[in-house]
Every structure is written in C-alpha cells, then in structure tokens.
Design an enzyme around this catalytic site. Structure first.
Site, PDB file in Angstrom:
ATOM      1  NE  ARG A 290      -4.277  -2.658   0.409  1.00  0.00           N
ATOM      2  CZ  ARG A 290      -5.362  -2.048   0.871  1.00  0.00           C
ATOM      3  NH1 ARG A 290      -4.923  -1.259   2.205  1.00  0.00           N
ATOM      4  NH2 ARG A 290      -5.548  -3.525   1.209  1.00  0.00           N
TER       5      ARG A 290
ATOM      6  CG  ASP B 225     -15.144   6.849   8.223  1.00  0.00           C
ATOM      7  OD1 ASP B 225     -15.432   5.565   8.020  1.00  0.00           O
ATOM      8  OD2 ASP B 225     -13.998   6.287   7.742  1.00  0.00           O
TER       9      ASP B 225
END
Length: 305
Positions: A64, A173
């Site tokens: 990633r 979030d």
C-alpha cells in the site's frame, strides 16, 4: 473510523475489513521496508487512529505504501518515515491512514439489525417525531455511506415524508475520502444490487447512463457526513436513539475497544440501542451498563436508564 483503500473510492466497498498479506508491491523489491520502518508506521497509525498493525501485515503495508513513496519521489521507506514523523508530514499521515485501510461492506449488511430497527426501534420514535420529537441516529465508522443510507431507507420505508420532521442521521468516519464519497451518494450498479428493488427505484436515480446510481435528495438530506476520530474528541452534545458501530473496533486493542464502548453509553438515549458487528461483543465497564437485547444488539440496563 474506517479502513479505506482505492477500491472503496470507486464504490466497490464500505464498512471495515482489513485484508491480509497480498503482493509485496506492484514493483517487487523496489524499496526496503525494515522492521524499524514498520514499527514507526505501526506506532503512528496506533497513535492517530487506534488501529493495531501486527507484523503479519508487513506485506500489506509495503504494497500500500510503496505507491505513496513513489508518488512523493522519495528514496525509500526511511525517508517516508522521516516525513510522516515530522510536523510537515501531517497531511501525508492522513494519506497513509487511507492507504492502509480497506472497506468491505454492502447495503443492508447484517440485515437483522435493520429488521430490528424497523420492527422495534423505529415505530415509537417515528410517532414521537410526528408529535414534534427529536430523533437522532449515528453511524460510527460509516465508510462509503452504505450503512447510513441503509438506515435512511429503513426510516423512509415506514415514513416516506421523514424529511418534514426532526430526524437526522450522523455518518462519521476518520477518512476524509470515504466521507466525501458518502456525501456524494453515487454508487455503481454492483453496489446497489443488494437493495430491494422497490427501495432502489424509490430512493435512487440512474446516473451516468445507468452505470451508476445516485441517492435522491430526500434521502440524502437525512444524512450528515462528518469526519470524526473515535479515539479523539466527540463534538456532539445530544444523545442518539440508535448507534451503529459495526466491524470497526475489531481493529483496536482491547483497552481501546473498552474505552469506546463505554463512551457510547454516555451518548445513548436511555431507551436507545447499540448495534455492533457479528464478531463483536461489548466488554469492560460498558458491559455493566449494557444488556443484550438481541443478536449483537444492546441497550442500557434498567438501572442505567
């Protein structure tokens, strides 16, 4: 709090599941990720978001973040760690959090919660709203918006004119990308497939020639998307009649989970419900204040109400 990756930003996913392992990089061995660098990254993610990255996630971290190292034109992970450890590196820390997390969800995931909401939670609340009452729901770790819009559709299935009343859903979030995605309310055809046809036709409209679907304004107006860190400050002042926090806290250590469960109790209406993920169980001090109502569904104990 979310775990959001590139797939999520294209409407393919949503709630909270970190993948394991995977290819080391799309350019194998391009950089060296030392144990020291991994520990630095893991410590930052833990401090910033409460997420625990175990050594078995080293390959995932490499795959990633190698893209971020490359995009920034850095020589390797040593330079990347120096950047995210510096005051100037705070914007990149947000990018790092988004890159290291993955969303896996769909509309009406764990549907028994929405059935309970429809049959038990909502009828008295909607009647109270018709009499001028205030009704609030919280999707904590909302990801791309599948969960809060599922809550909204459940409300609208019983009260199509819910926008006329004081009914709101907070969708929060930690990841700004998924917050923006949910606020836009545009999903591909595969994402809306789990939605019952009657609800899909009523609350979504075709977008981009049918390749995507957009949430209609009446439903979108019920949901307010906000950035919020579950281990940070919570600016809300009122209580919620239902809190959804599902498959989020599994990425925290036990002490952090217990702290968040306990904080939820203070934000839960005396007659409200807390919905958690299928593999989660409330523990710690919160277990003394909450009683099991149904499968992975809790409410405050009588003495706590």
């Amino acid at each position: 709090m979310t775990m959001a990756g590139s797939a999520a930003r294209h409407g393919m996913a949503g709630a909270k599941a970190e993948s394991g392992g995977g290819a080391r990089s799309d350019r194998a061995n391009e950089y060296d990720l030392s144990d020291k660098d991994f520990r630095t990254i893991a410590a930052i993610i833990y401090d910033d978001a409460g997420i625990v990255l175990k050594p078995l996630k080293m390959a995932l971290v490499y795959s990633r973040l190698a893209r971020r190292v490359r995009a920034l034109g850095l020589a390797g992970f040593g330079d990347y760690c120096n950047l995210v450890s510096s005051d100037a590196g705070h914007p990149e820390r947000r990018e790092m959090l988004a890159a290291l997390t993955t969303n896996v969800t769909n509309f009406f995931r764990e549907n028994h919660h929405f059935e309970h909401m429809r049959d038990v939670t909502l009828p008295p609340l909607l009647e109270a709203a018709r009499q001028g009452g205030r009704v609030r729901f919280w999707s904590a770790g909302c990801s791309n918006g599948h969960e809060p819009y599922s809550i909204a559709m459940t409300i609208l299935s019983l009260m199509p004119d819910a926008n006329k009343y004081d009914i709101k859903i907070l969708a929060s979030d930690i990841d700004p990308y998924v917050v923006a995605f949910g606020r836009a309310g545009i999903y591909d055809a595969a994402a809306v497939e789990p939605i019952p046809m009657a609800l899909r036709k009523r609350w979504f409209v075709s977008h981009e020639g049918g390749a995507h679907y957009k949430v209609v304004a009446e439903m979108q107006n019920l949901v307010s998307f906000r950035e919020l860190n579950l281990i940070g400050q919570w600016p809300m002042t009122g209580v919620f009649q239902a809190i959804f926090c599902r498959n989020v806290l599994i990425y925290f250590d036990e002490a952090t989970r217990e702290t968040v469960w306990h904080r939820f109790c203070d934000y839960l209406d005396p007659a409200g419900f807390l919905y958690v993920g299928h593999s989660e169980r409330v523990s710690g001090a919160a277990s003394l204040r909450l009683a099991t109502e149904a499968s992975t569904t809790y409410r405050l104990r009588g003495e706590a109400r």
